[in-house]
Design a protein around this motif. Structure first.
Motif, PDB file in Angstrom:
ATOM      1  N   VAL A  20     -36.026  -7.365 -14.712  1.00 22.86           N
ATOM      2  CA  VAL A  20     -35.945  -6.466 -13.559  1.00 22.86           C
ATOM      3  C   VAL A  20     -35.843  -7.265 -12.261  1.00 22.86           C
ATOM      4  N   ARG A  21     -36.592  -8.349 -12.149  1.00 22.44           N
ATOM      5  CA  ARG A  21     -36.468  -9.204 -10.958  1.00 22.44           C
ATOM      6  C   ARG A  21     -35.041  -9.724 -10.809  1.00 22.44           C
ATOM      7  N   MET A  22     -34.460 -10.177 -11.909  1.00 23.88           N
ATOM      8  CA  MET A  22     -33.100 -10.683 -11.864  1.00 23.88           C
ATOM      9  C   MET A  22     -32.128  -9.579 -11.446  1.00 23.88           C
ATOM     10  N   ALA A  23     -32.298  -8.383 -11.986  1.00 21.31           N
ATOM     11  CA  ALA A  23     -31.406  -7.275 -11.654  1.00 21.31           C
ATOM     12  C   ALA A  23     -31.476  -6.931 -10.166  1.00 21.31           C
ATOM     13  N   LEU A  24     -32.684  -6.892  -9.613  1.00 16.89           N
ATOM     14  CA  LEU A  24     -32.821  -6.612  -8.180  1.00 16.89           C
ATOM     15  C   LEU A  24     -32.203  -7.730  -7.343  1.00 16.89           C
ATOM     16  N   GLU A  25     -32.358  -8.958  -7.800  1.00 16.39           N
ATOM     17  CA  GLU A  25     -31.757 -10.082  -7.075  1.00 16.39           C
ATOM     18  C   GLU A  25     -30.230 -10.013  -7.130  1.00 16.39           C
ATOM     19  N   VAL A  26     -29.685  -9.629  -8.261  1.00 16.82           N
ATOM     20  CA  VAL A  26     -28.230  -9.457  -8.363  1.00 16.82           C
ATOM     21  C   VAL A  26     -27.764  -8.430  -7.344  1.00 16.82           C
ATOM     22  N   GLN A  27     -28.474  -7.313  -7.257  1.00 21.70           N
ATOM     23  CA  GLN A  27     -28.069  -6.277  -6.302  1.00 21.70           C
ATOM     24  C   GLN A  27     -28.189  -6.758  -4.857  1.00 21.70           C
ATOM     25  N   GLU A  28     -29.237  -7.534  -4.556  1.00 25.70           N
ATOM     26  CA  GLU A  28     -29.381  -8.103  -3.210  1.00 25.70           C
ATOM     27  C   GLU A  28     -28.219  -9.032  -2.894  1.00 25.70           C
ATOM     28  N   ARG A  29     -27.897  -9.909  -3.825  1.00 26.66           N
ATOM     29  CA  ARG A  29     -26.810 -10.870  -3.609  1.00 26.66           C
ATOM     30  C   ARG A  29     -25.469 -10.158  -3.453  1.00 26.66           C
ATOM     31  N   MET A  30     -25.267  -9.088  -4.202  1.00 27.19           N
ATOM     32  CA  MET A  30     -24.021  -8.331  -4.064  1.00 27.19           C
ATOM     33  C   MET A  30     -23.906  -7.755  -2.651  1.00 27.19           C
ATOM     34  N   GLN A  31     -25.014  -7.306  -2.081  1.00 30.90           N
ATOM     35  CA  GLN A  31     -24.997  -6.807  -0.705  1.00 30.90           C
ATOM     36  C   GLN A  31     -24.674  -7.928   0.285  1.00 30.90           C
ATOM     37  N   LEU A  46     -19.143  -3.053  -6.278  1.00 28.25           N
ATOM     38  CA  LEU A  46     -20.438  -2.432  -6.521  1.00 28.25           C
ATOM     39  C   LEU A  46     -20.809  -2.581  -7.983  1.00 28.25           C
ATOM     40  N   VAL A  47     -22.071  -2.885  -8.241  1.00 20.09           N
ATOM     41  CA  VAL A  47     -22.550  -3.144  -9.592  1.00 20.09           C
ATOM     42  C   VAL A  47     -23.584  -2.105  -9.980  1.00 20.09           C
ATOM     43  N   ARG A  48     -23.506  -1.646 -11.204  1.00 16.34           N
ATOM     44  CA  ARG A  48     -24.520  -0.759 -11.785  1.00 16.34           C
ATOM     45  C   ARG A  48     -25.247  -1.574 -12.845  1.00 16.34           C
ATOM     46  N   ILE A  49     -26.575  -1.415 -12.923  1.00 11.75           N
ATOM     47  CA  ILE A  49     -27.332  -2.150 -13.921  1.00 11.75           C
ATOM     48  C   ILE A  49     -28.216  -1.185 -14.692  1.00 11.75           C
ATOM     49  N   GLY A  50     -28.161  -1.266 -16.025  1.00 10.04           N
ATOM     50  CA  GLY A  50     -29.017  -0.491 -16.908  1.00 10.04           C
ATOM     51  C   GLY A  50     -29.829  -1.439 -17.772  1.00 10.04           C
ATOM     52  N   ILE A  51     -31.130  -1.178 -17.855  1.00 10.81           N
ATOM     53  CA  ILE A  51     -32.039  -2.049 -18.607  1.00 10.81           C
ATOM     54  C   ILE A  51     -32.825  -1.214 -19.605  1.00 10.81           C
ATOM     55  N   ALA A  52     -32.970  -1.743 -20.818  1.00 15.87           N
ATOM     56  CA  ALA A  52     -33.799  -1.108 -21.844  1.00 15.87           C
ATOM     57  C   ALA A  52     -34.594  -2.199 -22.552  1.00 15.87           C
ATOM     58  N   SER A  53     -35.769  -1.826 -23.028  1.00 14.36           N
ATOM     59  CA  SER A  53     -36.644  -2.767 -23.734  1.00 14.36           C
ATOM     60  C   SER A  53     -36.868  -2.301 -25.160  1.00 14.36           C
ATOM     61  N   GLY A  54     -37.154  -3.253 -26.029  1.00 15.42           N
ATOM     62  CA  GLY A  54     -37.442  -2.946 -27.422  1.00 15.42           C
ATOM     63  C   GLY A  54     -37.080  -4.108 -28.315  1.00 15.42           C
ATOM     64  N   LEU A  85     -24.884   5.598 -15.803  1.00 15.89           N
ATOM     65  CA  LEU A  85     -25.576   6.646 -15.056  1.00 15.89           C
ATOM     66  C   LEU A  85     -26.146   6.134 -13.735  1.00 15.89           C
ATOM     67  N   ALA A  86     -26.217   4.808 -13.583  1.00 14.88           N
ATOM     68  CA  ALA A  86     -26.800   4.214 -12.383  1.00 14.88           C
ATOM     69  C   ALA A  86     -25.863   4.412 -11.197  1.00 14.88           C
ATOM     70  N   PRO A  87     -26.413   4.848 -10.079  1.00 18.80           N
ATOM     71  CA  PRO A  87     -25.584   4.872  -8.871  1.00 18.80           C
ATOM     72  C   PRO A  87     -25.149   3.449  -8.533  1.00 18.80           C
ATOM     73  N   PRO A  88     -23.948   3.266  -7.999  1.00 17.02           N
ATOM     74  CA  PRO A  88     -23.514   1.916  -7.640  1.00 17.02           C
ATOM     75  C   PRO A  88     -24.547   1.237  -6.739  1.00 17.02           C
ATOM     76  N   GLY A  89     -24.857  -0.020  -7.056  1.00 16.29           N
ATOM     77  CA  GLY A  89     -25.822  -0.784  -6.278  1.00 16.29           C
ATOM     78  C   GLY A  89     -27.264  -0.580  -6.693  1.00 16.29           C
ATOM     79  N   SER A  90     -27.484   0.086  -7.830  1.00 11.19           N
ATOM     80  CA  SER A  90     -28.864   0.385  -8.237  1.00 11.19           C
ATOM     81  C   SER A  90     -29.185  -0.196  -9.609  1.00 11.19           C
ATOM     82  N   VAL A  91     -30.464  -0.082  -9.959  1.00 12.98           N
ATOM     83  CA  VAL A  91     -30.967  -0.538 -11.253  1.00 12.98           C
ATOM     84  C   VAL A  91     -31.707   0.628 -11.898  1.00 12.98           C
TER      85      VAL A  91
END
Length: 141
Positions: A20-31, A46-54, A85-91
């Motif tokens: 999740v930290r990496m995903a937020l950093e990717v979105q910051e860098r894209m901005q 614009l980047v969309r990021i989807g994360i799942a665990s398991g 499903l993620a809005p562009p620029g979100s996680v």
């Protein structure tokens, strides 16, 4: 696609935190690069990021003449269904990831969605910020 926990697992909570930290950093860098993308191509990227665990299966898959080191399984499919499903620029994250990071990140439940290939509706969350980044820093004098 990026996956955490291979070739060496560090634990579900640590892997979710780093992801999740990496995903937020990717979105910051894209901005940060938004103006440059517009200058070079005439459009924003614009980047969309989807994360799942398991638990998933990791290894070399394919035929003798072509193999890939990759990961397959339910969380991979869930992340692939969440990402569009993620809005562009979100996680967006699944409920399993939200449970792992609940004390560390501010998340907002979006809605229950019926993901293709999954029997039950899934609750997904938008990651808004890391909690420690929101707290004021105390200074000792």
């Amino acid at each position: 696609m990026i996956f955490f926990g291979a070739p060496r697992a560090t634990g579900a909570s640590d892997q979710a935190l780093r992801c999740v930290r990496m995903a937020l950093e990717v979105q910051e860098r894209m901005q940060e690069f938004k103006a440059e993308f517009i200058r070079l191509s005439g459009t924003a990227v614009l980047v969309r990021i989807g994360i799942a665990s398991g638990i998933a299966t990791v290894g070399d898959f394919g035929a003798e003449y072509r193999t890939d080191f990759t990961v397959i399984g339910e969380p991979v499919n869930r992340a692939a269904r969440i990402e569009p499903l993620a809005p562009p620029g979100s996680v967006l994250i699944d409920q399993q990831t939200q449970v792992l990071i609940a004390d560390l990140f501010q998340c907002k439940a979006t809605k229950n969605v019926q993901l293709k290939g999954f029997k039950d509706p899934q609750t997904i969350y938008q990651v808004e910020a890391e909690i420690q980044a929101l707290q004021p820093q105390l200074v000792n004098f």
